[in-house]
Design a protein around this motif. Structure first.
Motif, PDB file in Angstrom:
ATOM      1  N   SER A   1       0.666  -0.852   0.419  1.00  0.00           N
ATOM      2  CA  SER A   1      -0.292   0.135   0.051  1.00  0.00           C
ATOM      3  C   SER A   1       0.853   1.334   0.463  1.00  0.00           C
ATOM      4  N   HIS A   2       0.433   2.453  -0.277  1.00  0.00           N
ATOM      5  CA  HIS A   2       0.782   3.588   0.081  1.00  0.00           C
ATOM      6  C   HIS A   2       1.214   4.091   1.447  1.00  0.00           C
ATOM      7  N   GLU A   3       0.887   3.527   2.141  1.00  0.00           N
ATOM      8  CA  GLU A   3       1.034   4.236   3.827  1.00  0.00           C
ATOM      9  C   GLU A   3       2.013   2.900   3.314  1.00  0.00           C
ATOM     10  N   THR A   4       2.516   1.674   3.667  1.00  0.00           N
ATOM     11  CA  THR A   4       3.680   0.548   3.600  1.00  0.00           C
ATOM     12  C   THR A   4       4.906   1.851   3.244  1.00  0.00           C
ATOM     13  N   VAL A   5       4.962   1.572   1.455  1.00  0.00           N
ATOM     14  CA  VAL A   5       6.182   2.528   1.179  1.00  0.00           C
ATOM     15  C   VAL A   5       6.390   3.257   2.080  1.00  0.00           C
ATOM     16  N   ALA A   6       5.098   4.590   2.061  1.00  0.00           N
ATOM     17  CA  ALA A   6       5.563   6.424   3.025  1.00  0.00           C
ATOM     18  C   ALA A   6       6.174   5.662   4.202  1.00  0.00           C
ATOM     19  N   ARG A   7       5.788   4.884   4.583  1.00  0.00           N
ATOM     20  CA  ARG A   7       6.523   4.273   6.073  1.00  0.00           C
ATOM     21  C   ARG A   7       8.308   3.926   6.066  1.00  0.00           C
ATOM     22  N   LYS A   8       8.117   3.075   5.246  1.00  0.00           N
ATOM     23  CA  LYS A   8       9.162   2.210   5.158  1.00  0.00           C
ATOM     24  C   LYS A   8      10.583   3.786   3.989  1.00  0.00           C
ATOM     25  N   LEU A   9       9.844   4.555   3.658  1.00  0.00           N
ATOM     26  CA  LEU A   9      10.469   5.634   2.777  1.00  0.00           C
ATOM     27  C   LEU A   9      10.529   6.895   3.769  1.00  0.00           C
ATOM     28  N   GLY A  10       9.667   6.592   4.468  1.00  0.00           N
ATOM     29  CA  GLY A  10      10.143   8.008   5.704  1.00  0.00           C
ATOM     30  C   GLY A  10       9.503   9.230   4.846  1.00  0.00           C
ATOM     31  N   VAL A  11       8.248   8.589   3.885  1.00  0.00           N
ATOM     32  CA  VAL A  11       7.663  10.386   3.465  1.00  0.00           C
ATOM     33  C   VAL A  11       6.002   9.792   2.954  1.00  0.00           C
ATOM     34  N   SER A  12       5.502  10.986   3.046  1.00  0.00           N
ATOM     35  CA  SER A  12       3.506  10.875   2.895  1.00  0.00           C
ATOM     36  C   SER A  12       3.086  10.183   2.144  1.00  0.00           C
ATOM     37  N   ARG A  13       1.619   9.397   1.906  1.00  0.00           N
ATOM     38  CA  ARG A  13       1.082   8.696   1.162  1.00  0.00           C
ATOM     39  C   ARG A  13       1.304   9.285   0.356  1.00  0.00           C
ATOM     40  N   ASP A  14       1.354  10.364  -0.045  1.00  0.00           N
ATOM     41  CA  ASP A  14       0.385  11.177  -0.925  1.00  0.00           C
ATOM     42  C   ASP A  14       1.701  11.522  -1.950  1.00  0.00           C
ATOM     43  N   ALA A  15       3.268  11.259  -1.340  1.00  0.00           N
ATOM     44  CA  ALA A  15       3.672  11.851  -1.639  1.00  0.00           C
ATOM     45  C   ALA A  15       4.594   9.725  -2.825  1.00  0.00           C
ATOM     46  N   VAL A  16       4.009   9.012  -1.990  1.00  0.00           N
ATOM     47  CA  VAL A  16       3.886   7.762  -2.659  1.00  0.00           C
ATOM     48  C   VAL A  16       3.050   7.924  -3.711  1.00  0.00           C
ATOM     49  N   ARG A  17       1.899   8.155  -3.503  1.00  0.00           N
ATOM     50  CA  ARG A  17       1.073   7.786  -4.391  1.00  0.00           C
ATOM     51  C   ARG A  17       1.378   8.979  -5.788  1.00  0.00           C
ATOM     52  N   HIS A  18       1.943   9.940  -5.679  1.00  0.00           N
ATOM     53  CA  HIS A  18       2.540  10.709  -6.819  1.00  0.00           C
ATOM     54  C   HIS A  18       3.333   9.953  -7.556  1.00  0.00           C
ATOM     55  N   ALA A  19       4.240   9.923  -7.171  1.00  0.00           N
ATOM     56  CA  ALA A  19       5.203   8.730  -7.499  1.00  0.00           C
ATOM     57  C   ALA A  19       5.336   7.693  -8.816  1.00  0.00           C
ATOM     58  N   ARG A  20       3.495   6.688  -7.743  1.00  0.00           N
ATOM     59  CA  ARG A  20       3.672   5.401  -8.247  1.00  0.00           C
ATOM     60  C   ARG A  20       2.906   6.319  -9.886  1.00  0.00           C
ATOM     61  N   TYR A  21       1.957   7.687  -9.759  1.00  0.00           N
ATOM     62  CA  TYR A  21       1.668   7.835 -10.856  1.00  0.00           C
ATOM     63  C   TYR A  21       2.754   8.979 -11.521  1.00  0.00           C
ATOM     64  N   VAL A  22       3.640   8.677 -11.699  1.00  0.00           N
ATOM     65  CA  VAL A  22       4.777   8.910 -12.270  1.00  0.00           C
ATOM     66  C   VAL A  22       5.018   8.125 -13.081  1.00  0.00           C
ATOM     67  N   LEU A  23       5.762   6.704 -12.181  1.00  0.00           N
ATOM     68  CA  LEU A  23       5.741   5.532 -13.002  1.00  0.00           C
ATOM     69  C   LEU A  23       4.631   4.772 -14.157  1.00  0.00           C
ATOM     70  N   GLU A  24       3.636   5.428 -13.807  1.00  0.00           N
ATOM     71  CA  GLU A  24       2.362   4.547 -15.053  1.00  0.00           C
ATOM     72  C   GLU A  24       2.430   5.412 -15.410  1.00  0.00           C
ATOM     73  N   ALA A  25       2.677   6.667 -16.033  1.00  0.00           N
ATOM     74  CA  ALA A  25       2.833   7.545 -16.907  1.00  0.00           C
ATOM     75  C   ALA A  25       3.757   7.421 -17.558  1.00  0.00           C
ATOM     76  N   ILE A  26       4.889   6.913 -17.123  1.00  0.00           N
ATOM     77  CA  ILE A  26       6.283   6.947 -18.262  1.00  0.00           C
ATOM     78  C   ILE A  26       6.055   4.618 -18.251  1.00  0.00           C
ATOM     79  N   GLY A  27       4.959   4.106 -18.525  1.00  0.00           N
ATOM     80  CA  GLY A  27       4.996   3.769 -19.337  1.00  0.00           C
ATOM     81  C   GLY A  27       6.003   1.999 -18.306  1.00  0.00           C
ATOM     82  N   MET A  28       5.691   2.164 -17.233  1.00  0.00           N
ATOM     83  CA  MET A  28       7.173   1.031 -16.311  1.00  0.00           C
ATOM     84  C   MET A  28       6.171   0.563 -15.338  1.00  0.00           C
ATOM     85  N   SER A  29       5.365   0.292 -14.480  1.00  0.00           N
ATOM     86  CA  SER A  29       4.310   0.085 -14.258  1.00  0.00           C
ATOM     87  C   SER A  29       2.634   0.038 -14.462  1.00  0.00           C
ATOM     88  N   VAL A  30       1.953  -0.545 -14.050  1.00  0.00           N
ATOM     89  CA  VAL A  30       0.799  -1.081 -14.868  1.00  0.00           C
ATOM     90  C   VAL A  30      -0.592  -1.246 -13.674  1.00  0.00           C
TER      91      VAL A  30
END
Length: 329
Positions: free
Chosen positions: A134-163
């Protein structure tokens, strides 16, 4: 016991039981997190997980349930391994498409790479599929906010590296019952399921960059505005390309010890080339096993903190190679 003996764990049954108990309680914790928290080595936890996956009834231990993806999942290309996928992400983020995606989703290149590494560690090593953190799990591991992880994953999808193949949501009553039958625990919701993939043509682009790893000459992955040390010459010596067998061996080592891939894969490849070994006769798993046997013989444990993980790895390999009896096992 037959399976434990096959993977070299027959003499560590008590430890295997302890690790199995931790997996049952902690679910999708990463191998590195479990090893660090309980004082085990990462290779030991990885081999235990593989052994448990081969025992009937334990193959879902520590794994949450999720419904099968609906749609044309079969047409999503699989990745070419964690290292190559991460390199592909880096290449895309430096492209015009990647920069536009970062700006649009209000993220940053370093953050997207951190999230990419976290997702790559939980993906299926062979296909790159099945990322369910989940976004929360990754955010807790990296020490960032949930929204930061969500936006980063949006970028990965936008460049075609994640679906995203399954959207996160709460489970229905019937699905909760299915989940309980699946892993024996209580589960009320599911995180999104993602498949990490390689866009068409990216594999060829990555292959062109990989042999040049470690070269002092800036490549397209480097910023043209990168600072230089005072007095350094603009001309730097070119390093010879890394032969493919050494690249493959380095990739296998990173599959066994993911933390060794945090830096450029070229450093690991060239370090392996300086060892007195033939890449055709060794695999990443065999090198890791060699370190385990050497540590066990010397009654030493893996340190939790080191100044250089890569330096420690090569030191342990050289120490183990000095004992012919270990090499022949």
């Amino acid at each position: 016991m037959l399976i434990l003996n096959r993977v070299g764990l027959a003499d560590q049954v008590e430890t295997v039981i302890q690790i199995a108990g931790v997996l049952a309680r902690t679910g999708r914790w990463s191998t590195a997190t479990i090893a660090k928290k309980h004082g085990w080595t990462v290779p030991l936890v990885m081999r235990t997980r593989r052994a448990l996956a081969q025992i009937a009834g334990l193959e879902q231990l520590g794994r949450s349930w999720a419904p099968d993806p609906i749609g044309k999942v079969a047409v999503i290309p699989v990745w070419n391994g964690r290292v190559r996928w991460l390199m592909g992400v880096s290449i895309e983020l430096h492209s015009a498409k990647g920069k536009a995606a970062i700006d649009h989703h209000k993220s940053s290149r370093p953050l997207v790479m951190k999230v990419a590494r976290a997702d790559a560690k939980t993906a299926d090593g062979r296909t790159g599929r099945g990322v369910r953190t989940s976004h929360e799990t990754v955010a807790r591991k990296l020490g960032v906010s949930r929204d930061a992880v969500r936006h980063a994953r949006y970028v990965l999808e936008a460049i075609g590296m994640s679906v995203t193949v399954v959207q996160g949501r709460y489970l229905t009553a019937g699905e909760r019952a299915t989940a309980h039958a699946h892993h024996g625990g209580r589960q009320r919701r599911i995180a999104s399921t993602r498949h990490l993939t390689m866009p068409r043509g990216m594999a060829q682009i990555v292959a062109r960059h990989l042999p040049r790893s470690g070269s002092g000459k800036p490549t397209s992955l480097e910023s043209s505005n990168s600072p230089r040390r005072a007095g350094s010459s603009k001309k730097r010596h070119h390093l010879a390309p890394i032969p493919l067998p050494w690249q493959k061996l380095a990739g296998q080592v990173v599959s066994e010890l993911p933390h060794l891939g945090d830096r450029h894969i070229g450093n690991l490849s060239r370090g392996l080339m300086r060892l007195p070994i033939n890449p055709s006769n060794w695999t990443g798993r065999r090198l890791v096993r060699l370190i385990e046997l050497s540590n066990r013989q010397r009654r030493m444990t893996q340190p939790q903190f080191t100044r250089s993980d890569l330096g420690l790895f090569f030191h342990q390999i050289r120490t183990a190679l000095a004992t012919p009896a270990l090499v022949t096992k």
